[in-house]
Design a protein around this motif. Structure first.
Motif, PDB file in Angstrom:
ATOM      1  N   ALA A 195      -2.238   0.110   5.228  1.00 57.29           N
ATOM      2  CA  ALA A 195      -3.753   0.658   5.725  1.00 57.29           C
ATOM      3  C   ALA A 195      -4.488  -0.559   6.250  1.00 57.29           C
ATOM      4  O   ALA A 195      -5.306  -0.171   7.282  1.00 57.29           O
ATOM      5  CB  ALA A 195      -4.254   1.376   4.445  1.00 57.29           C
ATOM      6  N   ALA A 196      -4.326  -1.725   5.610  1.00 59.30           N
ATOM      7  CA  ALA A 196      -5.483  -2.880   6.094  1.00 59.30           C
ATOM      8  C   ALA A 196      -4.572  -4.069   6.719  1.00 59.30           C
ATOM      9  O   ALA A 196      -5.214  -4.885   7.217  1.00 59.30           O
ATOM     10  CB  ALA A 196      -6.097  -3.036   4.878  1.00 59.30           C
ATOM     11  N   GLY A 197      -3.152  -4.120   6.689  1.00 61.73           N
ATOM     12  CA  GLY A 197      -2.271  -5.162   7.154  1.00 61.73           C
ATOM     13  C   GLY A 197      -2.775  -6.376   6.125  1.00 61.73           C
ATOM     14  O   GLY A 197      -2.930  -6.233   5.134  1.00 61.73           O
ATOM     15  N   PRO A 198      -2.765  -7.671   6.747  1.00 63.14           N
ATOM     16  CA  PRO A 198      -2.928  -8.992   5.837  1.00 63.14           C
ATOM     17  C   PRO A 198      -4.276  -8.653   5.106  1.00 63.14           C
ATOM     18  O   PRO A 198      -4.495  -9.322   4.264  1.00 63.14           O
ATOM     19  CB  PRO A 198      -2.682  -9.702   6.880  1.00 63.14           C
ATOM     20  N   ALA A 199      -5.126  -7.968   5.736  1.00 66.03           N
ATOM     21  CA  ALA A 199      -6.779  -7.957   5.224  1.00 66.03           C
ATOM     22  C   ALA A 199      -6.655  -7.640   3.842  1.00 66.03           C
ATOM     23  O   ALA A 199      -7.615  -7.517   3.232  1.00 66.03           O
ATOM     24  CB  ALA A 199      -7.562  -7.096   6.212  1.00 66.03           C
ATOM     25  N   ILE A 200      -5.607  -6.738   3.415  1.00 70.80           N
ATOM     26  CA  ILE A 200      -5.506  -6.041   1.902  1.00 70.80           C
ATOM     27  C   ILE A 200      -5.754  -7.085   1.096  1.00 70.80           C
ATOM     28  O   ILE A 200      -6.273  -7.073  -0.080  1.00 70.80           O
ATOM     29  CB  ILE A 200      -4.159  -5.497   1.869  1.00 70.80           C
ATOM     30  N   LEU A 201      -5.187  -8.533   1.459  1.00 71.15           N
ATOM     31  CA  LEU A 201      -5.824  -9.457   0.359  1.00 71.15           C
ATOM     32  C   LEU A 201      -7.216  -9.672   0.267  1.00 71.15           C
ATOM     33  O   LEU A 201      -7.517  -9.960  -0.830  1.00 71.15           O
ATOM     34  CB  LEU A 201      -5.316 -11.126   1.156  1.00 71.15           C
ATOM     35  N   VAL A 202      -7.981  -9.683   1.149  1.00 79.90           N
ATOM     36  CA  VAL A 202      -9.416  -9.412   1.005  1.00 79.90           C
ATOM     37  C   VAL A 202      -9.833  -8.403  -0.104  1.00 79.90           C
ATOM     38  O   VAL A 202     -10.722  -8.533  -0.842  1.00 79.90           O
ATOM     39  CB  VAL A 202     -10.264  -9.359   2.404  1.00 79.90           C
ATOM     40  N   SER A 203      -9.145  -7.197   0.296  1.00 80.87           N
ATOM     41  CA  SER A 203      -9.499  -6.119  -0.607  1.00 80.87           C
ATOM     42  C   SER A 203      -9.327  -6.338  -2.198  1.00 80.87           C
ATOM     43  O   SER A 203     -10.158  -6.276  -3.089  1.00 80.87           O
ATOM     44  CB  SER A 203      -8.643  -4.757  -0.269  1.00 80.87           C
ATOM     45  N   TYR A 204      -8.150  -6.930  -2.358  1.00 86.59           N
ATOM     46  CA  TYR A 204      -7.539  -7.300  -3.534  1.00 86.59           C
ATOM     47  C   TYR A 204      -8.662  -8.421  -4.155  1.00 86.59           C
ATOM     48  O   TYR A 204      -8.884  -8.363  -5.401  1.00 86.59           O
ATOM     49  CB  TYR A 204      -6.106  -7.813  -3.575  1.00 86.59           C
ATOM     50  N   ALA A 205      -9.097  -9.468  -3.460  1.00 89.21           N
ATOM     51  CA  ALA A 205      -9.956 -10.232  -3.780  1.00 89.21           C
ATOM     52  C   ALA A 205     -11.108  -9.698  -4.376  1.00 89.21           C
ATOM     53  O   ALA A 205     -12.045 -10.135  -5.321  1.00 89.21           O
ATOM     54  CB  ALA A 205     -10.136 -11.381  -2.767  1.00 89.21           C
ATOM     55  N   LEU A 206     -11.685  -8.798  -3.236  1.00 86.53           N
ATOM     56  CA  LEU A 206     -12.946  -8.062  -3.688  1.00 86.53           C
ATOM     57  C   LEU A 206     -13.097  -7.380  -4.979  1.00 86.53           C
ATOM     58  O   LEU A 206     -13.791  -7.429  -5.925  1.00 86.53           O
ATOM     59  CB  LEU A 206     -13.488  -7.179  -2.753  1.00 86.53           C
ATOM     60  N   VAL A 207     -11.942  -6.505  -5.179  1.00 89.25           N
ATOM     61  CA  VAL A 207     -11.831  -5.764  -6.527  1.00 89.25           C
ATOM     62  C   VAL A 207     -11.396  -6.678  -7.630  1.00 89.25           C
ATOM     63  O   VAL A 207     -12.037  -6.470  -8.614  1.00 89.25           O
ATOM     64  CB  VAL A 207     -10.678  -4.817  -6.282  1.00 89.25           C
ATOM     65  N   GLY A 208     -10.902  -7.714  -7.353  1.00 90.57           N
ATOM     66  CA  GLY A 208     -10.624  -8.469  -8.395  1.00 90.57           C
ATOM     67  C   GLY A 208     -11.654  -9.590  -8.881  1.00 90.57           C
ATOM     68  O   GLY A 208     -11.988  -9.503 -10.004  1.00 90.57           O
ATOM     69  N   THR A 209     -12.503  -9.806  -7.766  1.00 95.37           N
ATOM     70  CA  THR A 209     -13.934 -10.325  -8.152  1.00 95.37           C
ATOM     71  C   THR A 209     -14.562  -9.638  -9.275  1.00 95.37           C
ATOM     72  O   THR A 209     -15.310  -9.677 -10.058  1.00 95.37           O
ATOM     73  CB  THR A 209     -14.532 -10.683  -7.052  1.00 95.37           C
ATOM     74  N   MET A 210     -14.598  -8.189  -8.897  1.00 97.30           N
ATOM     75  CA  MET A 210     -15.592  -7.061  -9.661  1.00 97.30           C
ATOM     76  C   MET A 210     -15.085  -7.090 -10.911  1.00 97.30           C
ATOM     77  O   MET A 210     -15.715  -6.738 -11.919  1.00 97.30           O
ATOM     78  CB  MET A 210     -15.264  -5.824  -8.866  1.00 97.30           C
TER      79      MET A 210
END
Length: 481
Positions: free
Chosen positions: A58-73
């Motif tokens: 769904a997001a390509g390599p940008a999924i890393l940013v998604s994981y980072a955002l949720v991880g921060t939360m």
């Protein structure tokens, strides 16, 4: 009276005492090594192994940013929960804190919603494990495997909390070692340092060589957030388990302080390896699964079966912890008079047998629904519990805003874990979670989960408020001249 007694008894409604003839409550049967591994493995669910492929697609390599955002939360929520749990370790964790800080209706509602979430998870994970086991031994039907798995783990939880801790120690240990080995071998292959590897060792090129780092646009980051957020559920289990350890304050402090590196290594680290071993749009990622595809690219023989063993371990771990968590929440609700009193009764080993059996019974019923009506009844159960994780995190944030003042007023020496930049980061986290919930309403895949979860939450809150009003009515009559 100690400061712990003060925090437990003042300011809220009194807890119902455990029936002494059935034991004197939960026992400190978890060792430090059990809690350490529960803390480490709690953030590694089967969703990481199974669900990461759809996020990458769904997001390509940008999924890393998604994981980072949720991880921060999750890090911020765990810090808040750690602050409260270190000051007042409890088997009910955030449900008991919400009970005290926000009102009995809040503790009742979030406790039952959390219990509901985990008993539905029992059915999901039992079915997932049965699919793998049936593939290995097809002579045994899938429903029988699901039954066997549930019965074995129920027996483990009924034996003693130490038995649960021992099983989870080994389950979580296998997951941790597997991901650690995967990351180490993967990074060697990424940089061309693994002897005999089939991977060309292209370094970090795959992060940008197929449409850039944001091939699906910046909006795909939010889509990725919705896909990965629920794979983080389980981080809070250690705060419930800490109540059954010899040194709960130390256990909670250690788990809270280590959550950052755990998320960074296990989630970001492993997904980063997948994305650097293969182009994000490689068909094998969605067809075979991200981790299997990555192992195949290196030339690891029987990669699919290796991952099946690891996924099965993750499934069993999730089942084991899910049953433990649901039963301890039911125990806490029973102790506070918000569930049948039998839920608060323990046997001679400190095991809440009625709470465990009630939880697993609902799990068995949900498994039956999954086989009999997978697209109707079970789909409703699944969707109506889908957003509960976000509701729980919201309640933890709101509770911590009130509990900080209570702890400072009554037992400031117990404030050994502090939320950073209080209250600003707490409010920022509330904003982040609320934004995700609102965004889900505009997402085709997430809308049903939010609406059905809100419907179930509304019913539970309605019951809680009605109970509270009925409980106050006799008092009102007595006060009337």
């Amino acid at each position: 009276m100690t400061s712990q007694d003060t925090l437990s008894k003042e300011g809220g409604h009194p807890e119902e005492p455990v029936n002494p003839q059935d034991g004197d409550g939960l026992r400190a049967g978890l060792k430090n090594r059990h809690l350490s591994m529960i803390a480490i493995g709690g953030v590694i669910g089967a969703g990481l192994f199974v669900g990461s492929a759809s996020g990458i697609a769904a997001a390509g390599p940008a999924i890393l940013v998604s994981y980072a955002l949720v991880g921060t939360m999750v890090v911020l929520v765990m810090r808040m929960l750690g602050e409260m749990a270190a000051a007042q370790p409890s088997s009910g964790s955030f449900s008991e804190y919400a009970d005290r800080a926000l009102g009995r209706w809040a503790g009742f509602s979030i406790g039952w919603l959390y219990w509901f979430f985990w008993v539905v998870v029992l059915a999901v994970e039992a079915t997932a494990g049965a699919v793998i086991l049936e593939g290995w031994i097809p002579a045994v039907p899938q429903w029988a495997w699901a039954l066997i798995v549930m019965v074995v783990l129920t027996a483990t939880n009924l034996a003693s909390v130490g038995a649960y801790g021992e099983f989870e120690f080994w389950f979580a240990g296998i997951k941790v070692v597997a991901i650690g080995v995967f990351i180490a071998i993967g990074l060697l292959a990424v940089f061309g340092l693994l002897p005999g590897s089939d991977n060309p060792g292209s370094g970090l090129a795959h992060l940008t060589d197929s449409g850039g780092f944001f091939p699906e646009g910046y909006g795909a980051i939010l889509t990725g957030v919705l896909m990965v957020v629920f794979s983080f559920m389980g981080s809070e289990i250690v705060t419930l388990a800490a109540g059954e350890s010899a040194d709960p304050q130390r256990a909670v402090s250690k788990a809270t302080n280590s959550v950052i590196w755990r998320i960074a290594v296990f989630y970001l680290g492993s997904v980063f390896v997948v994305l650097t071993l293969l182009p994000w749009d490689d068909k094998s990622i969605t067809e075979d699964g991200s981790y299997v595809a990555a192992l195949d690219s290196i030339g690891i023989p029987h990669a699919g079966q290796i991952m099946n063993v690891i996924v099965l371990t993750a499934v069993l771990s999730c089942l084991n912890s899910g049953l433990y968590t649901a039963s301890r929440m039911a125990f806490s609700l029973g102790r506070r008079g918000d569930a049948p009193k039998s839920f608060a009764q323990t046997d001679g080993r400190g095991v809440p047998r009625a709470a465990i059996l009630a939880s697993v019974l609902f799990g068995f019923v949900a498994v039956f629904f999954n086989y009999r009506w997978p697209d109707t009844v079970f789909a409703f159960l699944l969707n109506s519990s889908g957003a509960v994780a976000l509701f729980v995190w919201l309640v933890i944030c709101a509770t911590q805003l009130r509990m900080r003042g209570i702890i400072l007023r009554e037992a400031p020496e117990r404030l050994v874990v502090r939320m950073w930049l209080f209250p600003w980061l707490t409010w920022a986290t509330i904003g982040m979670i609320a934004f995700v919930l609102v965004y889900m309403l505009f997402d085709d895949a997430g809308r049903d989960q939010v609406l059905l979860s809100l419907l179930v939450a509304g019913v539970v809150v309605g019951i809680a408020v009605t109970r509270e009003m009925l409980a106050r009515r006799p008092e009102t009559r007595r006060e009337t001249p």
